[in-house]
Scaffold this motif. Structure first.
Motif, PDB file in Angstrom:
ATOM      1  N   VAL A  46      57.212  20.838  50.162  1.00 53.12           N
ATOM      2  CA  VAL A  46      57.845  21.978  49.097  1.00 53.12           C
ATOM      3  C   VAL A  46      57.153  22.237  47.731  1.00 53.12           C
ATOM      4  CG1 VAL A  46      59.942  22.675  47.913  1.00 53.12           C
ATOM      5  CG2 VAL A  46      60.147  21.776  50.155  1.00 53.12           C
ATOM      6  N   PHE A  47      56.710  21.033  47.016  1.00 46.48           N
ATOM      7  CA  PHE A  47      56.013  21.303  45.955  1.00 46.48           C
ATOM      8  C   PHE A  47      54.746  21.866  46.149  1.00 46.48           C
ATOM      9  CE2 PHE A  47      53.394  19.409  42.741  1.00 46.48           C
ATOM     10  CZ  PHE A  47      53.852  19.889  41.467  1.00 46.48           C
ATOM     11  N   ILE A  48      54.132  21.282  47.100  1.00 40.43           N
ATOM     12  CA  ILE A  48      52.548  22.002  47.443  1.00 40.43           C
ATOM     13  C   ILE A  48      52.697  23.310  47.752  1.00 40.43           C
ATOM     14  CG2 ILE A  48      50.658  21.855  49.115  1.00 40.43           C
ATOM     15  CD1 ILE A  48      50.716  19.587  46.799  1.00 40.43           C
ATOM     16  N   VAL A  49      53.727  23.903  48.703  1.00 42.99           N
ATOM     17  CA  VAL A  49      53.785  24.909  49.193  1.00 42.99           C
ATOM     18  C   VAL A  49      54.332  26.052  47.715  1.00 42.99           C
ATOM     19  CG1 VAL A  49      55.242  26.707  50.513  1.00 42.99           C
ATOM     20  CG2 VAL A  49      54.268  24.820  51.379  1.00 42.99           C
ATOM     21  N   ALA A  50      54.944  25.513  47.118  1.00 46.40           N
ATOM     22  CA  ALA A  50      55.379  26.352  45.740  1.00 46.40           C
ATOM     23  C   ALA A  50      54.177  26.642  44.625  1.00 46.40           C
ATOM     24  CB  ALA A  50      56.515  25.568  45.005  1.00 46.40           C
ATOM     25  N   ILE A  51      53.385  25.256  44.963  1.00 43.78           N
ATOM     26  CA  ILE A  51      52.337  25.520  44.065  1.00 43.78           C
ATOM     27  C   ILE A  51      51.302  26.603  44.707  1.00 43.78           C
ATOM     28  CG2 ILE A  51      49.960  24.520  43.029  1.00 43.78           C
ATOM     29  CD1 ILE A  51      52.659  23.939  41.403  1.00 43.78           C
ATOM     30  N   ALA A  52      51.242  26.403  45.972  1.00 41.79           N
ATOM     31  CA  ALA A  52      50.498  27.591  46.505  1.00 41.79           C
ATOM     32  C   ALA A  52      50.759  29.049  46.576  1.00 41.79           C
ATOM     33  CB  ALA A  52      50.076  26.920  48.183  1.00 41.79           C
TER      34      ALA A  52
END
Length: 96
Positions: A46-52
């Motif tokens: 979720v963190f990586i998707v939010a940053i992306a």
């Protein structure tokens, strides 16, 4: 044939990926477990998707978000410095 510019771009990309993965592991690992019990892998994804998504939205929004987080971090550091100075000035920082 690789050029120095190409190599530098690859190094920057790898550095960004390493930083993002380290941040995702940290958030999914110790930090969030203080508040809730969620599997670290899910939190990391979720963190990586939010940053992306933030990066996809645009550079301007990314810069503004970075400024906000920098101000939050700076505020925390200043609070610690003020507490330390107070402890030293009042003598509360002396070991028993």
């Amino acid at each position: 044939m690789e050029t120095p510019v190409f190599r530098r771009g690859e190094e920057a990309k790898r550095s960004g990926l390493t930083s993002a993965s380290a941040a995702a592991r940290a958030i999914g690992g110790d930090y969030l477990k203080t508040f809730v019990t969620v599997p670290g892998v899910i939190v990391g994804i979720v963190f990586i998707v939010a940053i992306a998504l933030l990066n996809y939205r645009g550079v301007s929004e990314s810069v503004k978000t970075n400024i906000v987080f920098t101000i939050i971090e700076l505020t925390g550091l200043l609070v610690i410095i003020v507490i330390g100075v107070y402890a030293v000035v009042t003598g509360a920082g002396e070991p028993p």
